[in-house]
Design an enzyme around this catalytic site. Sequence first.
Site, PDB file in Angstrom:
ATOM      1  N   PRO A  47       0.840  -1.406   0.196  1.00 50.32           N
ATOM      2  CA  PRO A  47       0.005  -0.002   0.118  1.00 50.32           C
ATOM      3  C   PRO A  47       0.682   1.207  -0.264  1.00 50.32           C
ATOM      4  O   PRO A  47       1.813   1.438   0.779  1.00 50.32           O
ATOM      5  CB  PRO A  47      -0.758  -0.180   1.241  1.00 50.32           C
ATOM      6  CG  PRO A  47       0.077  -1.088   2.373  1.00 50.32           C
ATOM      7  CD  PRO A  47       0.838  -1.755   1.247  1.00 50.32           C
ATOM      8  N   ASP A  86      -2.113   2.735   2.551  1.00 57.78           N
ATOM      9  CA  ASP A  86      -1.368   2.915   3.926  1.00 57.78           C
ATOM     10  C   ASP A  86      -1.717   4.186   4.256  1.00 57.78           C
ATOM     11  O   ASP A  86      -1.222   5.384   3.676  1.00 57.78           O
ATOM     12  CB  ASP A  86       0.175   2.672   3.971  1.00 57.78           C
ATOM     13  CG  ASP A  86       0.795   2.529   5.090  1.00 57.78           C
ATOM     14  OD1 ASP A  86      -0.026   2.732   6.027  1.00 57.78           O
ATOM     15  OD2 ASP A  86       1.919   2.623   5.008  1.00 57.78           O
ATOM     16  N   TRP A 565       4.124   0.459   9.940  1.00 57.34           N
ATOM     17  CA  TRP A 565       4.716  -0.520   8.909  1.00 57.34           C
ATOM     18  C   TRP A 565       4.174  -1.958   9.471  1.00 57.34           C
ATOM     19  O   TRP A 565       3.970  -2.708   8.722  1.00 57.34           O
ATOM     20  CB  TRP A 565       6.243  -0.782   9.377  1.00 57.34           C
ATOM     21  CG  TRP A 565       7.074   0.150   8.505  1.00 57.34           C
ATOM     22  CD1 TRP A 565       7.766   1.303   9.180  1.00 57.34           C
ATOM     23  CD2 TRP A 565       6.948   0.422   6.863  1.00 57.34           C
ATOM     24  NE1 TRP A 565       8.283   2.104   8.039  1.00 57.34           N
ATOM     25  CE2 TRP A 565       7.795   1.558   6.776  1.00 57.34           C
ATOM     26  CE3 TRP A 565       6.293  -0.021   5.947  1.00 57.34           C
ATOM     27  CZ2 TRP A 565       8.156   2.102   5.685  1.00 57.34           C
ATOM     28  CZ3 TRP A 565       6.729   0.430   4.658  1.00 57.34           C
ATOM     29  CH2 TRP A 565       7.639   1.368   4.429  1.00 57.34           C
ATOM     30  N   GLN A 601      12.291  -0.502   0.448  1.00 49.63           N
ATOM     31  CA  GLN A 601      11.205  -1.431   1.513  1.00 49.63           C
ATOM     32  C   GLN A 601      11.962  -2.635   1.920  1.00 49.63           C
ATOM     33  O   GLN A 601      11.249  -3.001   2.794  1.00 49.63           O
ATOM     34  CB  GLN A 601      10.200  -1.883   0.374  1.00 49.63           C
ATOM     35  CG  GLN A 601       9.307  -0.478   0.116  1.00 49.63           C
ATOM     36  CD  GLN A 601       8.429   0.154   1.080  1.00 49.63           C
ATOM     37  OE1 GLN A 601       8.353  -0.632   1.891  1.00 49.63           O
ATOM     38  NE2 GLN A 601       8.430   1.377   0.841  1.00 49.63           N
ATOM     39  N   TRP A 605       8.323  -2.695   4.099  1.00 49.40           N
ATOM     40  CA  TRP A 605       7.365  -3.600   3.913  1.00 49.40           C
ATOM     41  C   TRP A 605       7.899  -5.073   3.801  1.00 49.40           C
ATOM     42  O   TRP A 605       7.175  -6.159   4.140  1.00 49.40           O
ATOM     43  CB  TRP A 605       6.473  -3.075   2.615  1.00 49.40           C
ATOM     44  CG  TRP A 605       5.253  -4.013   2.286  1.00 49.40           C
ATOM     45  CD1 TRP A 605       4.097  -3.877   3.403  1.00 49.40           C
ATOM     46  CD2 TRP A 605       4.619  -4.478   1.165  1.00 49.40           C
ATOM     47  NE1 TRP A 605       3.112  -4.751   2.741  1.00 49.40           N
ATOM     48  CE2 TRP A 605       3.398  -5.268   1.502  1.00 49.40           C
ATOM     49  CE3 TRP A 605       5.381  -4.835  -0.008  1.00 49.40           C
ATOM     50  CZ2 TRP A 605       2.799  -5.747   0.644  1.00 49.40           C
ATOM     51  CZ3 TRP A 605       4.668  -5.548  -0.917  1.00 49.40           C
ATOM     52  CH2 TRP A 605       3.370  -6.077  -0.743  1.00 49.40           C
ATOM     53  N   LYS A 694      18.916  12.911  -6.820  1.00 49.42           N
ATOM     54  CA  LYS A 694      17.799  12.336  -5.995  1.00 49.42           C
ATOM     55  C   LYS A 694      16.670  13.254  -6.655  1.00 49.42           C
ATOM     56  O   LYS A 694      16.768  14.513  -6.810  1.00 49.42           O
ATOM     57  CB  LYS A 694      18.102  12.462  -4.638  1.00 49.42           C
ATOM     58  CG  LYS A 694      18.710  11.571  -4.009  1.00 49.42           C
ATOM     59  CD  LYS A 694      18.242  11.547  -2.585  1.00 49.42           C
ATOM     60  CE  LYS A 694      19.540  11.048  -1.615  1.00 49.42           C
ATOM     61  NZ  LYS A 694      19.283  11.299  -0.244  1.00 49.42           N
ATOM     62  N   LYS A 697      11.383  17.314  -3.889  1.00 50.79           N
ATOM     63  CA  LYS A 697      10.303  18.193  -4.026  1.00 50.79           C
ATOM     64  C   LYS A 697      10.434  19.474  -4.028  1.00 50.79           C
ATOM     65  O   LYS A 697      10.040  20.458  -4.904  1.00 50.79           O
ATOM     66  CB  LYS A 697       9.321  17.773  -2.875  1.00 50.79           C
ATOM     67  CG  LYS A 697       8.129  17.104  -3.426  1.00 50.79           C
ATOM     68  CD  LYS A 697       7.031  16.966  -2.199  1.00 50.79           C
ATOM     69  CE  LYS A 697       6.283  15.671  -2.490  1.00 50.79           C
ATOM     70  NZ  LYS A 697       5.519  15.604  -1.035  1.00 50.79           N
TER      71      LYS A 697
END
Length: 1175
Positions: A47, A86, A565, A601, A605, A694, A697
Amino acid sequence: MFRPVANDVRFPELEKETLAFWKENAIYQRSLAQRRESPKFVFFEGPPTANGLPHPGHCLTRAMKDLFPRYKTMRGYYCERKAGWDTHGLPVEVEVCKELGIHSKEEIESYGVEPFIQQCQKSVWRYMKEWEQLTERLGFWVDLEEAYVTYHKSYVESVWWSLKTFFDRGLLYKGHKIVWWWPQGGTALSSGEVGQGYRNVADPSIYVKFPLLDEQNRPTNTSLLVWTTTPWTMPSNQFAAVSASFYYVKVYDEENDEYFIVAKALLETIAAKVKRELKVVEEFQGKELLGKCYQPPFDYYYSEKGGKEGLLKSGEKQVANWRILSADYITTDSGTGIVHIAPAFGEVDYELFVSEQALYQEGGPDLICAVGPDGRFNEQVSEWEGRFVKEADKDLTRALRERGVLFHNEQYLHDYPFCWRAQDDPLIQYPRESWFVKTTDFKEELLANNDKINWLPDHIKEGRFGNFLKSNIDWALSRERYWGTPLPIWVCQESGQMEAIASYQELLDKPGRTGTEVWEKAKAENPELPDDLMVHKPYIDEVTYDSPFVPGGRMKRVSEVIDCWYDSGAMPFAQWGYPHVGKEELLSQFPADFISEALDQTRGWFYSLLAISTLLFSKESRKGSEEEAVKDVVNAQLAEVLEKLDYPHPYKNCIVLGLMLAEWWESPDGQERFLVEEEARQKYGKKTQHKVGKMSKSLRNYRSPEEIFESYGADALRWYFMANQAPWNSILYSERAIKESIPEFILRLWNVYGFFVIYANIDQFSPESELLQDVGQLDPSVLQEAATYRPISERGELDRWILSELQRTVEIVVERMDAYDNYGAATQLTDFVDGLSNWYVRRSRDRFWQEDRESPDKRDAYWTLYECLVTVSKLVAPFTPFLAETIWQNLTSCFNREQAVTSIHLCDYPIANKEIVDVELSQQMKLMREITSLGRSARMNAKLKVRQPLAKVEVVLADPCWQDWLESHNALVMEELNVKEVEYSTEADRYISYLIQPNFKRLGPRVGKLMPKVKELLGKAEGGELLKELNTNGKITLSLEGQDFDFDADDIQVRLQAKEGWAAAQGNACVVILSTELTPELKREGYMRDLVRLIQDRRKELGCDFTDRIEIGAKTEDAELKIAIEENRQYIQKETLADDIHFESLGDCPSTEHQLAETALHLYVRNLTATTEVS
RNA sequence: GGGUGUAUAGCUCAGUUGGUUAGAGCGCGUCCCUGAUAAGGACGAGGUCCCUAGUUCGAGUCUAGGUACACCCA
């Protein structure tokens, strides 16, 4: 008829139409429905956090998550794709805080937890909508309507159930966790927040003596020398640690007549600091120090606990505190090699403490913490009670000096974290009570399960993930926050005894339950509130009930929520609401065949999935639970499920995606940023800096996915992701590269398709007239039914070739995709489409142009191309679903709606028909393409353009086995190379020399060290002679160091080298030599071709239609040119649609001047058809 | 400080069990084609395969050490 294909194709527009088509016809739902009874392919959606807008990296993940389920569905599997979101966690809270303009927990409390939680829920709901749009536009087929959402009541209850299971099995316990703590704010900071606040500051650096004790526990005049930059942690000292393997020395300090112990490697540095001689009297390894006791510098705790022994599990007794331990993280970079351990104020210190504690049966060390949560010393430290620790450093140092245990002090510059909100507030590491899941008990099982996972790339298994599992520590589960799954543990207010709750109903059924009315009231006031909130803070905290432990006691929930998590890792069962509901679903959808997320992850996850499933479902976990299993319905169900799940690890195949990098351009000073290279170049020219880094934003160094979809389309983005690198490499989000995937693949396929449609319509090639029944998926077995569809073996070579290539492609693509290798599959697809476009269609053009519509050869060409297009569309359907659909729709548009399958995504993936694969033909064709390529190369080198006809080309083959075949294709080579004659020979000593080389791979084992000599001998010999010997005797015999070696044809490789002075080009298997002599005839033919080209150019300039007639005036003084024109008058007129050619100007017609045949040519072209001339 | 990964053409990347002429796409250059045409195509230049040492008849590929970068953890 097929719908005409527009020249100015706009893929984004087409994609939107396709999206509408899919929606209108419920194609996704139908693709599932028709596989309902098929074998399952299980996919888990990791998610995404519905917090903030999706960025390009998410597009990659979602594209990959789409690719394999689509592929497997076409391969005949039933692949459910339940979306998931999530929704809990700190990031959501931060986002809401930003909107509300607040920061701290106090501010949240005063704003009100209730409205705050409501804001959080609204926030994630809003972002979920944004994500849904992107998901849809990308063509990611996933069931959004049935999405699981981690804040939903059923999900939360499912998570509760798993936690209750752990609690009942003793796997959920309360302990301490060392966090970065903001004393003034009274809150822990996340690692991300800590990372933002590092500053370079000067802290005290002190070297302190810890006198070793003798047998009677009296201090001796030998001290450990320890170093720290946090004097304030000294009162909480609990141990000293050394490295067992390092060498340490005992030194004599004359000045005070005492001895110190320090790491040997650091002695010189330390001696230099105090500028005096420290004489080594003894040297030993650290392990000899282990277990010795010392006197700590302060006695706030020592006076009470010093020397006290505890009982070890081994039965022996041991002093619990102020003992020397071994630690493997010690370095000799700085300090003394002996480390001061204050477990309360350092994570590694604490870990050491915990493992030490675990050795005791009773009387082990308790955590010593002389500091309160406000960062001030507690009452134990009577001298400085109430002082803020960081401000007490100087006083503490002075006190150490007064006590005679300060060896040295100085200033030390290092990076230390401060609060990012209040920059003058230093953070400290501090122990907080926390709940843990005992994952360490399952370490072996976690590793065993990991071993069964197919990781792509495979190094994750042993590397990043395996190592992480090996150093597993218990999962710190709780969070002192608001928006999360509440920890379902209720505590008896009298006795402190606890129990876990598995559902809201269970709470409702508790005796003496009160507090649910708070929720009911809120709901009554605001009916809009989703019921899911009833299981969240603050409502759930209000629910209390009678204690089953102490009469009159009340049970109240602990205040914590859990790590989000855990939420996502619980999705295999929580997405179905198991065990309260969804047992069947869990059984049929566990484990996953395929999951894919990005590298970050690994500890997220990928771990939470594995950990929760292993603890919950593994065989070992059943032992404890089986006896109790039948106690209640829920556990009885679990027992049943456990029986059927013999596969406790939750996923079988996992593609770990690389990180996505941004690309941008900067001005030389880095002040100005551009996302488009051209813009930057225009302004800064060559000084423009190309940057890769990278995605950020705040830097805004990438364009939004939406912009990419608008300009190039989702297929372009998808194809770029899937076809340009192995998915685990980091991927550059390069707009240019995305754009280029259009001409490289998408448009190339589109053009072939467009070409087909144009001519199929002109020639009225109409499959529908020959195939009246149900054509279904247009499989070869269906096409065969057409009257003019001839068996492949009866068709021309080119058709057999491309169909063979097609089947080979099918075979390889399927093989690659079954191995989860999308890159390999895409590479094969690219190659095929290139061959289809640049060889098959190019070489077949004249077949499509021939006049006789009914000729079998022409029909063959159409059927062949049609079959290629149908099949290749199916092959690319999982990759570029829009393009494939558009092509399919038109290729089947000639049929009635019911006759053909509605959507390509309802088709089966093609299966290779190996009988059609003709390996020899494939190699022959490859050789011929190489010959033509070499011929062009030779032409280029001789500066003889293709328009100039040449008399002859000679081809020397290294291996003559396909010479006959090639000779039967002379016409083709002649046309490609514009020569009058082709001649093959295997012996052409005039042009080339033969270089004989050993076949290293074959001979290596046989001749071994003699290889260089064999190479030399073969190389020196006259190649032609050797070959003759080989041809007559079947072998070559060489004498080497008294030994005879026989080499047969496979033992050597022949390399051809063109001799100097010829227009020749050499390849791996052949040499192509051009005859460069130009006879007057050839020259005139060249002139003629040039002239035609000039006239055609002129036609275009004048805006002539293809059918417009013209009149030509060619004014030249060159006699040869005139002859050339006369000789070829008819040809020129036919090619250029000229009614007449004159050798003079055409009245007032404007002329153009050219160089032809080394003289000037004035060319007049008049359009006889058009009413008005355009010049 | 530890772990993992990466390093090959100007850029982005392939490179099978070690085999002797290291590939692709883009970009660049030269040119072709002009009935797929606001397309298409060919050819070319461009490489110390990060460095050092080793194993081997032979190393981009295997081993060891180092360097640089990235990610995760401390």
